[in-house]
Design an enzyme around this catalytic site. Sequence first.
Site: not given
Length: 192
Positions: A8, A67, A139
Amino acid sequence: MAIILGIDPGSRVTGYGVIRQTGRHLEYLGSGAIRTSVEDLPTRLKRIYAGVTEIITQFQPDMFAIEQVFMAKNADSALKLGQARGTAIVAAVNHDLPVFEYAARLVKQTVVGIGSADKVQVQDMVTRILQLSAKPQADAADALAIAITHAHSIQHSLTVAKQSSQAVSSEKEQILALMKTRYSRGRFRFRN
């Protein structure tokens, strides 16, 4: 069996999550965050690269999932996020890892069942799916969700491939049976 590293990305905090997929079973291997201080951007990117490289060296993943960048209202933030993302991807490519990208909405849809899920819902579902004793930080949970999404994508691809293979095999058997029937009845005529 595959070890999947999910990332991420962020210019200040980059979450990571590592899972092992064996068939439909997912096993938690590790997670955390690479934190950069209020340094200049090039130094933060260097820390992200070093951190991702260290994680790759430690866990030896087979695949890298990250992502995709979304369009932010603040162009400067979007550019910094893109640079952090690119830095993590370069670390993966330098270790010959295949890179897979997933939209945040798809990750939430896959893990929670709702594309607009919030961070708490993602944390809850990641905890349940991986049978963790405690919720990972936000996260890290997002990174684990990205890895879970990739594992789901692999499993779905294998299922579709198996079904396609079975359908082709079944159709082939039907054609051969029909040809044998017609041939045995003398219905085939060969022309020169």
